[in-house]
Design a protein around this motif. Structure first.
Motif, PDB file in Angstrom:
ATOM      1  N   PRO A  13      55.690 -15.770 -29.964  1.00 12.53           N
ATOM      2  CA  PRO A  13      56.151 -17.057 -30.045  1.00 12.53           C
ATOM      3  C   PRO A  13      55.887 -17.975 -31.603  1.00 12.53           C
ATOM      4  O   PRO A  13      56.061 -19.137 -31.803  1.00 12.53           O
ATOM      5  CB  PRO A  13      55.269 -17.962 -29.065  1.00 12.53           C
ATOM      6  N   GLU A  14      55.515 -17.161 -32.753  1.00 15.46           N
ATOM      7  CA  GLU A  14      55.411 -17.841 -34.052  1.00 15.46           C
ATOM      8  C   GLU A  14      56.775 -17.688 -34.449  1.00 15.46           C
ATOM      9  O   GLU A  14      57.178 -16.737 -35.340  1.00 15.46           O
ATOM     10  CB  GLU A  14      54.317 -16.890 -34.840  1.00 15.46           C
ATOM     11  N   PHE A  41      48.532 -10.494 -32.262  1.00 12.81           N
ATOM     12  CA  PHE A  41      48.541 -11.660 -31.439  1.00 12.81           C
ATOM     13  C   PHE A  41      48.912 -12.766 -32.393  1.00 12.81           C
ATOM     14  O   PHE A  41      48.432 -13.084 -33.264  1.00 12.81           O
ATOM     15  CB  PHE A  41      47.044 -12.088 -30.655  1.00 12.81           C
ATOM     16  N   PRO A  42      49.532 -13.692 -31.580  1.00 12.20           N
ATOM     17  CA  PRO A  42      50.015 -15.226 -32.404  1.00 12.20           C
ATOM     18  C   PRO A  42      48.638 -15.922 -32.673  1.00 12.20           C
ATOM     19  O   PRO A  42      47.884 -16.167 -31.908  1.00 12.20           O
ATOM     20  CB  PRO A  42      50.938 -15.873 -31.532  1.00 12.20           C
ATOM     21  N   PRO A  44      46.328 -19.267 -33.080  1.00  8.39           N
ATOM     22  CA  PRO A  44      46.217 -20.244 -31.959  1.00  8.39           C
ATOM     23  C   PRO A  44      46.948 -21.592 -32.346  1.00  8.39           C
ATOM     24  O   PRO A  44      47.443 -22.289 -31.539  1.00  8.39           O
ATOM     25  CB  PRO A  44      44.707 -20.267 -31.840  1.00  8.39           C
ATOM     26  N   LEU A  47      50.304 -22.362 -30.830  1.00  2.40           N
ATOM     27  CA  LEU A  47      50.601 -22.211 -29.530  1.00  2.40           C
ATOM     28  C   LEU A  47      50.213 -23.569 -28.838  1.00  2.40           C
ATOM     29  O   LEU A  47      49.337 -24.352 -29.423  1.00  2.40           O
ATOM     30  CB  LEU A  47      49.802 -21.194 -28.805  1.00  2.40           C
ATOM     31  N   SER A  49      49.354 -23.470 -25.495  1.00  2.34           N
ATOM     32  CA  SER A  49      48.408 -22.986 -24.737  1.00  2.34           C
ATOM     33  C   SER A  49      47.667 -21.812 -25.389  1.00  2.34           C
ATOM     34  O   SER A  49      48.540 -21.171 -25.838  1.00  2.34           O
ATOM     35  CB  SER A  49      48.686 -22.801 -23.193  1.00  2.34           C
ATOM     36  N   TYR A  51      47.007 -17.569 -25.677  1.00  2.00           N
ATOM     37  CA  TYR A  51      47.755 -16.313 -25.300  1.00  2.00           C
ATOM     38  C   TYR A  51      47.218 -15.740 -24.211  1.00  2.00           C
ATOM     39  O   TYR A  51      46.215 -15.427 -24.613  1.00  2.00           O
ATOM     40  CB  TYR A  51      48.073 -15.851 -26.618  1.00  2.00           C
ATOM     41  N   LYS A  54      44.601 -12.033 -25.020  1.00  2.94           N
ATOM     42  CA  LYS A  54      43.880 -12.171 -26.163  1.00  2.94           C
ATOM     43  C   LYS A  54      42.592 -11.772 -26.119  1.00  2.94           C
ATOM     44  O   LYS A  54      41.789 -11.853 -25.470  1.00  2.94           O
ATOM     45  CB  LYS A  54      44.106 -13.622 -26.874  1.00  2.94           C
ATOM     46  N   GLU A  61      53.794  -6.008 -23.864  1.00  2.00           N
ATOM     47  CA  GLU A  61      54.961  -6.790 -23.224  1.00  2.00           C
ATOM     48  C   GLU A  61      56.194  -6.869 -23.191  1.00  2.00           C
ATOM     49  O   GLU A  61      56.612  -6.341 -24.219  1.00  2.00           O
ATOM     50  CB  GLU A  61      54.466  -8.575 -23.517  1.00  2.00           C
ATOM     51  N   ARG A  70      51.150  -6.070 -28.916  1.00  2.00           N
ATOM     52  CA  ARG A  70      50.284  -6.702 -29.732  1.00  2.00           C
ATOM     53  C   ARG A  70      48.865  -6.266 -29.903  1.00  2.00           C
ATOM     54  O   ARG A  70      48.104  -5.750 -29.200  1.00  2.00           O
ATOM     55  CB  ARG A  70      49.898  -8.015 -28.728  1.00  2.00           C
TER      56      ARG A  70
END
Length: 405
Positions: A13-14, A41-42, A44, A47, A49, A51, A54, A61, A70
């Motif tokens: 989602p970045e 991992f994205p 924080p 985001l 909420s 992830y 993590k 995924e 990830r």
């Protein structure tokens, strides 16, 4: 059709940093290729909420038809330089392992920086006897040295050795501008390996929803000048705040800073000290909302400190052009300034000069027809030169050539 492994530091989602890789992967899937992603991992602050999962070393995924791994570990919560540096080196091992467990592939693609990921991809290519395409969007470690993040010492020499080995072992080096292409060759790459594939604008920008955008009430009816993106040291956002202070008596102008990052709190504090009523901060937004904010603005900003010599232009500039908005480029001389001039899509000013920045804003504010015309020029220029379809065509030709040998 080819099976591709794509190793990239950031991914949705970045959307601000992973959009291009995501859109290219989506386009390649549409054409029948299989794409597996190895990424981190994205962070924080991108985001709304926490992830899921993590803290695990690897988490698989599915994301819009893509198989995504990830990879951990992550130590840094707000881009602490020391912890980010530690991740920089440790991610070499995690991405190498991620590539090993991703299954059979025909071609490995990676984006650098960081050079450690490209080094992992090149070693993986050697081990599996697969050809590697390295997409170079900045020349590391030289850029880190020029910015003062590194000194001419052991760490720099290690990274420089990695860079040389990457350029030697990679079958093809794609880059986003002629200037970067020249720098890659100067750093040791064989000229015949270098292929220019420019960045592209977001196709979503052509079809922005007309639903009213949610903005602070005092923005209504104002000439809106917007920066949207990561808020970190290289972006020279202090100049925007200082320019807002100089224009505080121009009641028809309002500034908007959208996003988050290491400099966010400092910028908010500076705005409070200056008691600015013509500047608002908006949190990081989902992709469509981000584009709608650009579309609701009159002028959109691309900003870099003078130390950040611009050999290419960022994807956010293409988003601005896709939304049909004029560009105010607060950047050093380079590819960004050249595109603004060639497309006649906005104005350019020298970084870290708030008076010049404020004067440029006033010029656009007092000539709204000119600002609107520049926005239309940028949209047409982007449609002609910068599309994901054109980029995918070039990558397909490279993949076809490499898989025939």
């Amino acid at each position: 059709m080819a099976r591709l492994l794509y190793m990239v530091e950031h991914f949705p989602p970045e959307m601000s940093t992973g959009r291009l890789e995501f859109e290219l992967s989506q386009e390649l899937i549409k054409r029948g290729h299989t794409v597996t992603i190895v990424t981190s991992f994205p962070r924080p602050y991108f985001l709304e909420s926490p992830y899921p999962n993590k803290g695990r070393f690897v988490y698989w995924e599915r994301l819009s038809g893509l198989r995504v791994a990830r990879m951990g570990p992550e130590f840094s919560e707000r881009d602490n330089l020391f912890m980010r540096g530690l991740e920089y080196f440790l991610s070499f091992f995690s991405f190498f392992v991620g590539g090993l467990i991703s299954g059979p592939v025909d071609v490995i693609l990676c984006t650098t920086p960081p050079i450690t990921h490209a080094f992992a991809a090149s070693l993986l290519g050697k081990l599996t006897r697969r050809r590697v395409i390295t997409r170079v969007v900045d020349v590391h470690p030289r850029a880190l040295l020029e910015l003062g993040f590194l000194r001419q010492g052991t760490i720099y020499q290690i990274l420089r050795l990695m860079e040389k080995l990457v350029y030697r072992n990679t079958a093809c080096l794609t880059t986003i501008s002629n200037g970067l292409g020249r720098n890659i060759v100067e750093a040791g790459a064989t000229p015949e390996k270098v292929v220019i594939v420019p960045n592209w604008g977001s196709a979503e920008g052509f079809h922005v929803s007309e639903r009213p955008v949610s903005l602070p009430p005092r923005v209504a009816g104002k000439f809106l000048v917007t920066y949207a993106g990561i808020m970190s040291w290289p972006q020279d956002l202090e100049t925007i705040v200082d320019a807002a202070a100089r224009l505080r008596n121009e009641k028809g102008i309002h500034f908007l800073l959208v996003g988050d990052g290491p400099q966010h709190e400092l910028l908010v504090e500076k705005s409070k000290k200056l008691r600015l009523e013509n500047l608002d901060f908006v949190p990081l937004q989902p992709k469509q909302e981000y584009l709608r904010i650009l579309h609701a603005s009159h002028v959109c900003i691309v900003s870099l400190k003078k130390e950040m010599v611009s050999l290419s232009f960022p994807s956010k500039m293409l988003d601005i052009m896709a939304c049909g908005r004029s560009v105010l480029a607060n950047v050093p001389t380079g590819e960004i300034v050249d595109v603004v001039k060639d497309a006649n899509c906005g104005l350019s000013v020298e970084p870290q000069k708030p008076d010049d920045f404020a004067e440029a804003v006033l010029k656009l504010y007092r000539s709204p027809d000119m600002a609107e015309r520049m926005g239309r020029n940028g949209l047409e220029y982007m449609k002609q030169h910068f599309t994901v379809e054109a980029a995918a065509d070039r990558y397909e030709k490279i993949v076809e050539r490499l898989t025939k040998h």
